[in-house]
Scaffold this motif. Structure first.
Motif, PDB file in Angstrom:
ATOM      1  N   LYS A   1      81.086 127.605 147.771  1.00  0.00           N
ATOM      2  CA  LYS A   1      80.132 127.942 146.697  1.00  0.00           C
ATOM      3  C   LYS A   1      80.174 126.880 145.607  1.00  0.00           C
ATOM      4  CE  LYS A   1      79.247 132.748 145.955  1.00  0.00           C
ATOM      5  NZ  LYS A   1      79.931 133.964 145.518  1.00  0.00           N
ATOM      6  N   LYS A   2      81.393 126.525 145.207  1.00  0.00           N
ATOM      7  CA  LYS A   2      81.573 125.498 144.162  1.00  0.00           C
ATOM      8  C   LYS A   2      80.919 124.196 144.596  1.00  0.00           C
ATOM      9  CE  LYS A   2      85.793 126.358 141.596  1.00  0.00           C
ATOM     10  NZ  LYS A   2      87.116 125.873 141.292  1.00  0.00           N
ATOM     11  N   ALA A   3      81.156 123.827 145.861  1.00  0.00           N
ATOM     12  CA  ALA A   3      80.624 122.564 146.386  1.00  0.00           C
ATOM     13  C   ALA A   3      79.101 122.580 146.350  1.00  0.00           C
ATOM     14  CB  ALA A   3      81.122 122.342 147.806  1.00  0.00           C
ATOM     15  N   LEU A   4      78.518 123.686 146.818  1.00  0.00           N
ATOM     16  CA  LEU A   4      77.041 123.770 146.869  1.00  0.00           C
ATOM     17  C   LEU A   4      76.452 123.698 145.467  1.00  0.00           C
ATOM     18  CD1 LEU A   4      76.699 126.483 149.656  1.00  0.00           C
ATOM     19  CD2 LEU A   4      76.032 124.068 149.828  1.00  0.00           C
ATOM     20  N   LEU A   5      77.121 124.380 144.534  1.00  0.00           N
ATOM     21  CA  LEU A   5      76.627 124.367 143.142  1.00  0.00           C
ATOM     22  C   LEU A   5      76.647 122.959 142.561  1.00  0.00           C
ATOM     23  CD1 LEU A   5      78.130 127.483 141.338  1.00  0.00           C
ATOM     24  CD2 LEU A   5      75.723 126.800 141.465  1.00  0.00           C
ATOM     25  N   PHE A   6      77.764 122.256 142.837  1.00  0.00           N
ATOM     26  CA  PHE A   6      77.930 120.899 142.303  1.00  0.00           C
ATOM     27  C   PHE A   6      76.845 119.967 142.860  1.00  0.00           C
ATOM     28  CE2 PHE A   6      79.890 116.687 141.957  1.00  0.00           C
ATOM     29  CZ  PHE A   6      80.426 116.737 140.685  1.00  0.00           C
ATOM     30  N   VAL A   7      76.645 120.045 144.176  1.00  0.00           N
ATOM     31  CA  VAL A   7      75.638 119.184 144.812  1.00  0.00           C
ATOM     32  C   VAL A   7      74.252 119.545 144.264  1.00  0.00           C
ATOM     33  CG1 VAL A   7      74.487 118.653 147.008  1.00  0.00           C
ATOM     34  CG2 VAL A   7      76.986 118.766 146.907  1.00  0.00           C
ATOM     35  N   ASP A   8      73.994 120.821 144.196  1.00  0.00           N
ATOM     36  CA  ASP A   8      72.702 121.295 143.718  1.00  0.00           C
ATOM     37  C   ASP A   8      72.426 120.793 142.294  1.00  0.00           C
ATOM     38  OD1 ASP A   8      70.504 122.832 144.533  1.00  0.00           O
ATOM     39  OD2 ASP A   8      71.005 124.235 142.906  1.00  0.00           O
ATOM     40  N   HIS A   9      73.458 120.888 141.448  1.00  0.00           N
ATOM     41  CA  HIS A   9      73.326 120.449 140.062  1.00  0.00           C
ATOM     42  C   HIS A   9      72.937 118.963 140.007  1.00  0.00           C
ATOM     43  CE1 HIS A   9      74.294 119.548 135.921  1.00  0.00           C
ATOM     44  NE2 HIS A   9      75.108 118.605 136.356  1.00  0.00           N
ATOM     45  N   HIS A  10      73.653 118.143 140.793  1.00  0.00           N
ATOM     46  CA  HIS A  10      73.381 116.697 140.734  1.00  0.00           C
ATOM     47  C   HIS A  10      72.052 116.328 141.368  1.00  0.00           C
ATOM     48  CE1 HIS A  10      76.800 115.038 138.666  1.00  0.00           C
ATOM     49  NE2 HIS A  10      77.509 116.012 139.210  1.00  0.00           N
ATOM     50  N   LEU A  11      71.700 117.012 142.448  1.00  0.00           N
ATOM     51  CA  LEU A  11      70.422 116.672 143.079  1.00  0.00           C
ATOM     52  C   LEU A  11      69.246 117.172 142.229  1.00  0.00           C
ATOM     53  CD1 LEU A  11      71.176 117.025 146.896  1.00  0.00           C
ATOM     54  CD2 LEU A  11      71.396 115.047 145.406  1.00  0.00           C
ATOM     55  N   SER A  12      69.439 118.291 141.545  1.00  0.00           N
ATOM     56  CA  SER A  12      68.361 118.751 140.645  1.00  0.00           C
ATOM     57  C   SER A  12      68.196 117.769 139.488  1.00  0.00           C
ATOM     58  CB  SER A  12      68.647 120.122 140.038  1.00  0.00           C
ATOM     59  OG  SER A  12      69.154 120.966 140.979  1.00  0.00           O
ATOM     60  N   SER A  13      69.327 117.180 139.079  1.00  0.00           N
ATOM     61  CA  SER A  13      69.232 116.230 137.953  1.00  0.00           C
ATOM     62  C   SER A  13      68.341 115.036 138.317  1.00  0.00           C
ATOM     63  CB  SER A  13      70.621 115.754 137.521  1.00  0.00           C
ATOM     64  OG  SER A  13      71.096 114.772 138.397  1.00  0.00           O
ATOM     65  N   LEU A  14      68.224 114.753 139.626  1.00  0.00           N
ATOM     66  CA  LEU A  14      67.354 113.652 140.055  1.00  0.00           C
ATOM     67  C   LEU A  14      65.915 113.930 139.655  1.00  0.00           C
ATOM     68  CD1 LEU A  14      68.661 112.916 143.662  1.00  0.00           C
ATOM     69  CD2 LEU A  14      68.733 111.408 141.695  1.00  0.00           C
ATOM     70  N   ASN A  15      65.489 115.157 139.900  1.00  0.00           N
ATOM     71  CA  ASN A  15      64.105 115.519 139.545  1.00  0.00           C
ATOM     72  C   ASN A  15      63.904 115.450 138.032  1.00  0.00           C
ATOM     73  OD1 ASN A  15      63.365 116.017 142.224  1.00  0.00           O
ATOM     74  ND2 ASN A  15      64.354 118.026 142.127  1.00  0.00           N
ATOM     75  N   GLN A  16      64.936 115.888 137.326  1.00  0.00           N
ATOM     76  CA  GLN A  16      64.891 115.880 135.864  1.00  0.00           C
ATOM     77  C   GLN A  16      64.757 114.440 135.341  1.00  0.00           C
ATOM     78  OE1 GLN A  16      65.582 119.109 135.073  1.00  0.00           O
ATOM     79  NE2 GLN A  16      64.777 118.780 133.003  1.00  0.00           N
ATOM     80  N   ILE A  17      65.670 113.574 135.821  1.00  0.00           N
ATOM     81  CA  ILE A  17      65.720 112.193 135.310  1.00  0.00           C
ATOM     82  C   ILE A  17      64.410 111.466 135.584  1.00  0.00           C
ATOM     83  CG2 ILE A  17      66.910 109.937 135.528  1.00  0.00           C
ATOM     84  CD1 ILE A  17      69.437 111.516 136.362  1.00  0.00           C
ATOM     85  N   THR A  18      63.850 111.679 136.784  1.00  0.00           N
ATOM     86  CA  THR A  18      62.688 110.884 137.197  1.00  0.00           C
ATOM     87  C   THR A  18      61.366 111.434 136.661  1.00  0.00           C
ATOM     88  OG1 THR A  18      62.669 112.108 139.274  1.00  0.00           O
ATOM     89  CG2 THR A  18      63.764 109.980 139.303  1.00  0.00           C
ATOM     90  N   ARG A  19      61.455 112.470 135.822  1.00  0.00           N
ATOM     91  CA  ARG A  19      60.222 113.028 135.263  1.00  0.00           C
ATOM     92  C   ARG A  19      59.592 112.088 134.229  1.00  0.00           C
ATOM     93  NH1 ARG A  19      61.832 118.908 134.897  1.00  0.00           N
ATOM     94  NH2 ARG A  19      61.574 119.063 137.126  1.00  0.00           N
ATOM     95  N   VAL A  20      60.457 111.275 133.587  1.00  0.00           N
ATOM     96  CA  VAL A  20      59.927 110.339 132.569  1.00  0.00           C
ATOM     97  C   VAL A  20      59.768 108.939 133.188  1.00  0.00           C
ATOM     98  CG1 VAL A  20      60.846 111.585 130.597  1.00  0.00           C
ATOM     99  CG2 VAL A  20      62.264 109.879 131.741  1.00  0.00           C
ATOM    100  N   HIS A  21      59.373 107.950 132.337  1.00  0.00           N
ATOM    101  CA  HIS A  21      59.170 106.601 132.856  1.00  0.00           C
ATOM    102  C   HIS A  21      60.465 105.965 133.340  1.00  0.00           C
ATOM    103  CE1 HIS A  21      55.065 105.631 132.636  1.00  0.00           C
ATOM    104  NE2 HIS A  21      54.936 106.096 131.401  1.00  0.00           N
ATOM    105  N   TYR A  22      60.354 105.108 134.353  1.00  0.00           N
ATOM    106  CA  TYR A  22      61.512 104.429 134.933  1.00  0.00           C
ATOM    107  C   TYR A  22      62.266 103.606 133.891  1.00  0.00           C
ATOM    108  CZ  TYR A  22      64.237 101.133 137.700  1.00  0.00           C
ATOM    109  OH  TYR A  22      65.262 100.389 138.219  1.00  0.00           O
TER     110      TYR A  22
END
Ligand code: ADP
Ligand code: ASP
Ligand code: MG
Length: 472
Positions: free
Chosen positions: A109-130
Motif C-alpha cells: 500500500k505504501k509503495a503504491l501510494l508513493f508511486v501514485d503521488h510522484h506520477l500524479s505530480s507529473l501531471n501537476q508539473i506539466t500543467r504550466v509552461h515548460y
C-alpha cells in the motif's frame, strides 16, 4: 561530536575538508545500476548482495528504462504534446513491479501510494509552461522511486537501514561541477547520526545546483554519485555493480568477442569512460583517483566473478581496451594569421572557454587548426565568432575511437600497427602523445563499427610476429 561553539565548528569543518577528521565508520560504497534493479527478482538479488558487507552506503540508479521515459515526458511537455500515455505506461509498470516485489499488504500500500503521488505530480508539473528547472524535478523521480521501493523491500526482510536524501548533501556549483567540500561537510554531518546503522540508502544521479534547485549529474550520473560519496567519506573501497563482469576490452554492444579486463589504472579507466565506454560515467573515476580509493566493477548477475579493479596500478598491457564516442563535430579554422604568430591558439581557445564548451581533440598545421567538440549547444555562436579568424569548415557525424593502454603512446610500433590495420578507413584526425595512455582517432560515424572490429582483431586476437611481445 560537534560542539555548539561556532569557532569549534570552523576548526572541525576545515579538518573535514582537509580529510583529517573522519566521523563516520561506514567505509564502503555500493552502487547498483538500473539494469541491476530492472525486475523485482533483480532487486531482490541486490538486497542479498548488499549483505556481503556489514556496513555500506548504498547508492541506487532508477529502475532501467524509467529515466528514458521521464526524458521522453519532458520532451513531450516541451513540445506541448500529451504525456498521458507515458505516465500510464509508468503506472502500469510500477504497479506490476510492486505486486511482485513485496508480500506484506501494508508495505504494498505504501509503495503504491508513493508511486501514485510522484506520477500524479507529473501531471501537476506539466500543467504550466515548460521550464528546464521543472524538467529536472521530473528526471529526479526515477531515483526517488527505486530507493523508496528498495527501502520497503529491506523493511520486509528486516534489514536495518536509514534513508538519506541525496538532495540534502549532493551539490554542484555554478560551473555545474560537484562541490566536494560542501558534499563532504554535509555528508559527514549526516552520517555522523548513523554510525551504528548497517546500511545508508541514497539516490544516485540527483543533486542540487548552486541555486538550490533540483538538478542531476547527467546521464549515467549514479556512478559519479558513488565515487563522490566514496571520496567524501574516504571510503576504503567503492563498488559499482552492473549487468556485466567489469570493463571489457571493447564495446560489447558492437563487438561480440570482447573480454573483461581484470585490472587497470585510474588514468586508463578515466580515458575509456570519457571517450564513451558506457559502463562508467565520463568523469566518475576522478574523485576515486584523487583519494586513491580502489574502484571495483562487479556483475550483479554473477556476484562471484572478480570483475574489474581500477586502482593506481596499470593494466600492464600496451593496449588495454577500446571505446567509441559519437556525436562529434570537427571544426577546422584556416588562417594566414597563424603563420609565425603567437597568441592565435589562445584566442581560439578563449572562444570555447567563453561558451563553456570542452574541446576533445586538437591538431594543428602551419595555417590551420582542427579541433573537436561533442557539446553542440553553443555551436552556432562559436562558429559566428570563429569566422573572424579565417575560413571555418565543419564535419558533423564524426566518432572518436580511443585506444587505451598502459603507456601505449611510448611503445614504438603500436601506432604503425593501428594505421596499417585501418588502411581502408579514412582517418580525419589522429592524436598521439597527448597522454601516455591514449591514442585517439577521429573518423566518420559510418566507419566506427568496421574500425572497432578491425582494431579488436589486430590488437587483441592476432598473434603478433614480433621479437618483443608489444601487444599483450
Ligand atoms: P548500469 O545500469 O549498471 O549503470 P550501464 O548500462 O550504464 O549499466 O552500463 C553497462 C553497459 O555498458 C553494459 O551492459 C555494456 O553494454 C555497456 N558497455 C559499453 N562499453 C563497455 C565496456 N567497454 N565494457 C563493459 N560494458 C560496456
Ligand atoms: N538514472 C540515470 C540515467 O539513466 C542515472 C544512472 O543510471 O546512473 O541516466
Ligand atoms: Mg550506468
Amino acid at each position: 561530536m560537534y560542539k555548539s561553539n561556532e569557532k569549534m565548528h570552523d576548526v572541525e569543518d576545515q579538518a573535514i575538508f582537509a580529510g583529517q577528521l573522519k566521523n563516520t565508520y561506514i567505509m564502503k560504497v555500493m552502487k547498483f545500476g538500473g539494469t541491476s534493479l530492472g525486475t523485482p527478482e533483480r532487486m531482490k538479488a541486490v538486497a542479498k548482495i548488499i549483505q556481503r558487507e556489514e556496513q555500506a552506503v548504498i547508492v541506487l540508479s532508477a529502475i532501467s528504462g524509467t529515466t528514458d521515459t521521464l526524458h521522453q515526458i519532458t520532451t513531450l511537455w516541451q513540445k506541448e504534446k500529451s504525456i498521458s500515455d507515458k505516465v500510464k505506461a509508468l503506472q502500469t509498470h510500477y504497479n506490476a513491479f510492486i505486486e511482485a516485489l513485496l508480500q506484506q499488504v501494508d508495505l504494498k500500500k505504501k509503495a503504491l501510494l508513493f508511486v501514485d503521488h510522484h506520477l500524479s505530480s507529473l501531471n501537476q508539473i506539466t500543467r504550466v509552461h515548460y521550464s528546464e528547472t521543472a524538467a529536472k524535478t521530473i528526471l529526479a523521480i526515477g531515483e526517488k522511486l527505486s530507493t523508496y521501493l528498495f527501502g520497503l523491500l529491506l523493511c520486509e526482510h528486516q534489514i536495518s537501514f536509514q534513508h538519506l536524501d541525496a538532495l540534502s548533501f549532493m551539490q554542484i556549483n555554478a560551473d555545474e561541477e560537484p562541490d566536494l567540500p560542501y558534499i563532504t561537510k554535509r555528508l559527514t554531518l549526516e552520517l555522523d547520526k548513523y554510525t551504528h546503522t548497517q546500511y545508508v540508502l541514497t539516490q544516485g544521479y540527483i543533486c542540487r545546483n548552486a541555486k538550490g534547485e533540483v538538478d542531476n549529474l547527467r546521464r549515467g550520473g549514479s556512478d559519479y554519485s558513488a565515487t563522490l560519496i566514496g571520496a567524501a567519506i574516504d571510503a576504503d573501497n567503492i563498488q559499482i555493480w552492473t549487468d556485466i563482469d567489469g570493463i571489457h576490452n571493447n564495446d560489447p554492444r558492437i563487438v561480440n568477442t570482447t573480454r573483461p579486463v581484470s585490472h587497470l589504472s585510474y588514468r586508463e579507466a578515466a580515458e575509456l569512460a570519457y571517450f564513451g565506454a558506457k559502463i562508467l560515467h565520463p568523469t566518475c573515476v576522478i574523485p576515486a583517483e584523487k583519494k586513491g580509493i580502489p574502484l571495483r566493477l562487479k556483475n550483479t548477475f554473477s556476484p562471484e566473478a572478480s570483475g574489474t579493479l581500477i586502482s593506481k596500478n596499470g593494466s600492464g598491457k600496451t593496449a588495454t581496451a577500446l571505446a567509441v564516442k559519437h556525436g562529434i563535430t570537427a571544426i577546422r579554422i584556416e588562417s594566414d594569421r597563424m603563420l609565425n604568430a603567437y597568441g592565435f591558439l589562445r584566442q581560439i581557445f578563449e572562444v570555447f572557454e567563453k561558451h563553456k564548451t570542452p574541446i576533445d581533440m586538437i591538431t594543428t598545421s602551419e595555417v590551420s587548426v582542427s579541433l573537436t567538440i561533442d557539446d553542440k549547444k553553443a555551436l552556432p555562436s562559436i562558429l559566428g565568432t570563429l569566422k573572424r579568424f579565417g575560413k571555418v569548415t565543419i564535419d558533423d557525424h564524426q566518432s572518436i575511437i580511443c585506444i587505451v593502454g598502459d603507456h601505449i603512446s611510448v611503445k614504438s610500433n603500436t601506432l604503425s600497427r593501428i594505421i596499417e590495420t585501418l588502411q581502408e578507413i579514412p582517418i580525419r584526425m589522429l592524436s598521439h602523445g597527448g597522454s601516455s595512455n591514449n591514442i585517439s582517432l577521429l573518423l566518420a560515424y559510418d566507419h566506427h563499427e568496421m574500425a572497432l572490429q578491425k582494431l579488436h582483431t589486430a590488437l587483441f586476437e592476432e598473434k603478433i610476429q614480433s621479437v618483443s611481445p608489444i601487444l599483450n
